[in-house]
Design an enzyme around this catalytic site. Structure first.
Site, PDB file in Angstrom:
ATOM      1  N   LYS A  90       1.118 -25.965 -12.925  1.00  0.00           N
ATOM      2  CA  LYS A  90       0.349 -24.932 -13.634  1.00  0.00           C
ATOM      3  C   LYS A  90      -0.835 -25.497 -14.415  1.00  0.00           C
ATOM      4  O   LYS A  90      -1.868 -24.860 -14.538  1.00  0.00           O
ATOM      5  CB  LYS A  90       1.270 -24.140 -14.568  1.00  0.00           C
ATOM      6  CG  LYS A  90       2.193 -23.191 -13.808  1.00  0.00           C
ATOM      7  CD  LYS A  90       2.886 -22.221 -14.757  1.00  0.00           C
ATOM      8  CE  LYS A  90       3.654 -21.163 -14.000  1.00  0.00           C
ATOM      9  NZ  LYS A  90       4.895 -21.686 -13.375  1.00  0.00           N
ATOM     10  N   GLU A 112      -0.984 -14.131 -20.857  1.00  0.00           N
ATOM     11  CA  GLU A 112       0.326 -13.496 -21.005  1.00  0.00           C
ATOM     12  C   GLU A 112       1.350 -14.384 -20.327  1.00  0.00           C
ATOM     13  O   GLU A 112       1.012 -15.172 -19.421  1.00  0.00           O
ATOM     14  CB  GLU A 112       0.319 -12.078 -20.451  1.00  0.00           C
ATOM     15  CG  GLU A 112       0.778 -11.920 -19.043  1.00  0.00           C
ATOM     16  CD  GLU A 112      -0.151 -12.568 -18.042  1.00  0.00           C
ATOM     17  OE1 GLU A 112       0.398 -13.201 -17.133  1.00  0.00           O
ATOM     18  OE2 GLU A 112      -1.379 -12.444 -18.140  1.00  0.00           O
ATOM     19  N   SER A 371       6.848 -28.619  -7.047  1.00  0.00           N
ATOM     20  CA  SER A 371       5.908 -27.960  -7.967  1.00  0.00           C
ATOM     21  C   SER A 371       6.178 -28.301  -9.428  1.00  0.00           C
ATOM     22  O   SER A 371       5.276 -28.235 -10.261  1.00  0.00           O
ATOM     23  CB  SER A 371       5.954 -26.444  -7.762  1.00  0.00           C
ATOM     24  OG  SER A 371       7.281 -25.962  -7.847  1.00  0.00           O
TER      25      SER A 371
HETATM   26  C1  LIG Z   1       5.528 -21.023 -12.193  1.00  0.00           C
HETATM   27  C2  LIG Z   1       6.169 -21.940 -11.231  1.00  0.00           C
HETATM   28  C3  LIG Z   1       6.271 -21.626  -9.848  1.00  0.00           C
HETATM   29  C4  LIG Z   1       5.840 -20.330  -9.255  1.00  0.00           C
HETATM   30  O1  LIG Z   1       4.503 -20.002  -9.414  1.00  0.00           O
HETATM   31  P1  LIG Z   1       3.423 -20.113  -8.224  1.00  0.00           P
HETATM   32  O2  LIG Z   1       2.226 -19.463  -8.790  1.00  0.00           O
HETATM   33  O3  LIG Z   1       3.985 -19.405  -7.051  1.00  0.00           O
HETATM   34  O4  LIG Z   1       3.215 -21.543  -7.952  1.00  0.00           O
HETATM   35  C5  LIG Z   1       6.829 -22.572  -9.001  1.00  0.00           C
HETATM   36  N1  LIG Z   1       7.289 -23.750  -9.467  1.00  0.00           N
HETATM   37  C6  LIG Z   1       7.216 -24.081 -10.779  1.00  0.00           C
HETATM   38  C7  LIG Z   1       7.762 -25.398 -11.218  1.00  0.00           C
HETATM   39  C8  LIG Z   1       6.660 -23.185 -11.700  1.00  0.00           C
HETATM   40  O5  LIG Z   1       6.591 -23.535 -12.989  1.00  0.00           O
END
Ligand SMILES: *Cc1c(COP(=O)(O)O)cnc(C)c1O
Length: 389
Positions: A90, A112, A371
């Site tokens: 993010k 938000e 992610s």
């Molecule tokens: C917020 C988040 C997601 C999902 O959000 P996307 O916008 O689909 O990437 C996926 N993995 C993690 C670790 C997150 O914090």
């Protein structure tokens, strides 16, 4: 009043901007400024420097030897967004938008947040840039995520409780949008995923694309060729579109998105308008956005980015679901075999790799997008285990 005011920002039939005229003016200005700065050498130098010095990029493309042996078939490489500062992808987007806000002369950032992850990332960037930060959060979400509220406050943000409506994310979005319309001259609305009206999906993709820009080069260095497939989880779709971006034009590379069975927007959704844009949406029998639930807080959204909606209907990318049990197994296996505790969201992509890897032999290579890191989820998983026994 709702109308399509421009053809820009469409991905096939999806995307666009369906907002009241006042808000449209603000978005038009944002789109113009984004177009101007995204190719500006000074802007890009500063962005790259923040990614390097503050986020810690580039992050590695790690060969997962033991996971590869466990699953059999293709070699599995992990793109390590979990190693970024604040522990997820993010921050890539948040830094990019905050820098754009600064260039546009906005000194007040609003955002938000539902589970709090985007709020924490935004508060982090605002602290670093010395900008005022207001985070709108549903009253109910604030109670559930007290520790993230404290984190945001530590970072200097003001967290505003929204008690209108159901006191959830959707209500916080409404209040944040009204704030933007009232204060657009000083204020920048920092959106957290590749969703929303134009230009947000395009802008968020631009900033998240750094992940595949790196992974493409890293894979060529390690394997001398492009990956056979890239696997990423889709909530709103930002980490996945960033992981796919530099492969979209490479037809040999399979692009695989993964969703939770309980929020299977791309697998089961139908075209509709939600939050000011058109995408695939999970709907109930009356055509309203269906309630979703995912144990991974970041995946709990009934819509999905417009570009994924288009990649799905055009067939360029494929999307599959995994079950909660498959996710839990992957969460444990990656921890045990590789010493990497993934976010529950990311464990969805690992679970999918178990199905994809055996379709290939060991000359093939997959990229699994990690992610985020799993520290935030350890307590929840602990409670799930202890309540089962
Ligand atoms: C917020 C988040 C997601 C999902 O959000 P996307 O916008 O689909 O990437 C996926 N993995 C993690 C670790 C997150 O914090």
């Amino acid at each position: 009043m709702k109308e399509v005011t421009e053809k820009q920002g469409y991905f096939g039939e999806f995307g666009g901007s369906f907002v009241p005229p006042q808000l449209q003016e603000v978005l038009d200005r944002l789109a113009t400024q984004f177009e101007k700065y995204k190719d500006d050498p000074d802007f890009n130098r500063e962005y790259k420097e923040c990614l390097q010095e503050f986020v810690g990029r580039e992050n590695p493309l790690t060969f997962a030897k033991h996971l590869t042996e466990a699953y059999g078939g293709a070699k599995i490489y992990l793109k390590r967004e979990d190693l970024n500062h604040t522990g997820a992808h993010k921050i890539n987007n948040v830094i990019g938008q905050a820098l754009l806000a600064k260039k546009m002369g906005a000194h007040r950032i609003i955002a938000e947040t539902g589970a709090g992850q985007h709020g924490v990332a935004t508060a982090t960037a605002c602290a670093m840039f010395g900008m005022e930060c207001i985070i709108y959060m549903g009253k109910l979400d604030m109670e559930r995520q007290a520790l993230n509220v404290f984190r945001m406050e530590l970072l200097g943000a003001k967290v505003v409780s929204v008690d209108q409506g159901q006191g959830r994310l959707k209500d916080a979005v409404d209040v944040a949008l009204q704030d933007l319309v009232d204060n657009y001259e000083t204020t920048f609305y920092l959106l957290g995923s590749a969703v929303g009206p134009h230009p947000f999906p395009t802008m968020v993709k631009h900033f998240q694309a750094v992940s595949s820009e790196e992974s493409k080069r890293q894979m060529v260095e390690k394997e001398g060729k492009l990956p056979d497939a890239v696997i990423a989880v889709t909530g709103g779709g930002s980490n996945a579109i960033g992981a796919f971006a530099h492969y979209l034009g490479e037809s040999s590379v399979r692009l695989i998105g993964v969703e939770p069975e309980e929020a299977a927007t791309l697998s089961k959704g139908t075209p509709a308008e939600i939050h000011g844009f058109r995408c695939l949406v999970l709907q109930d029998e009356d055509g309203n956005p269906a309630p979703t639930y995912s144990m991974a807080a970041g995946l709990d959204y009934p819509g999905i980015g417009p570009e994924h909606s288009h990649l799905k209907t055009s067939g360029r990318a494929e999307y599959h679901t995994v079950t909660k049990d498959e996710v839990m197994e992957a969460f444990q296996l990656l921890s045990r075999k590789e010493g990497i505790i993934p976010a529950l969201e990311s464990a969805h992509a690992v679970a999918m790799a178990k199905k994809v890897a055996p379709e290939y032999n060991n000359e093939a290579a997959l990229i699994v997008n990690i992610s985020g890191r799993g520290d935030k989820d350890v307590q929840q998983v602990f409670e799930m285990f202890t309540s089962e026994t």
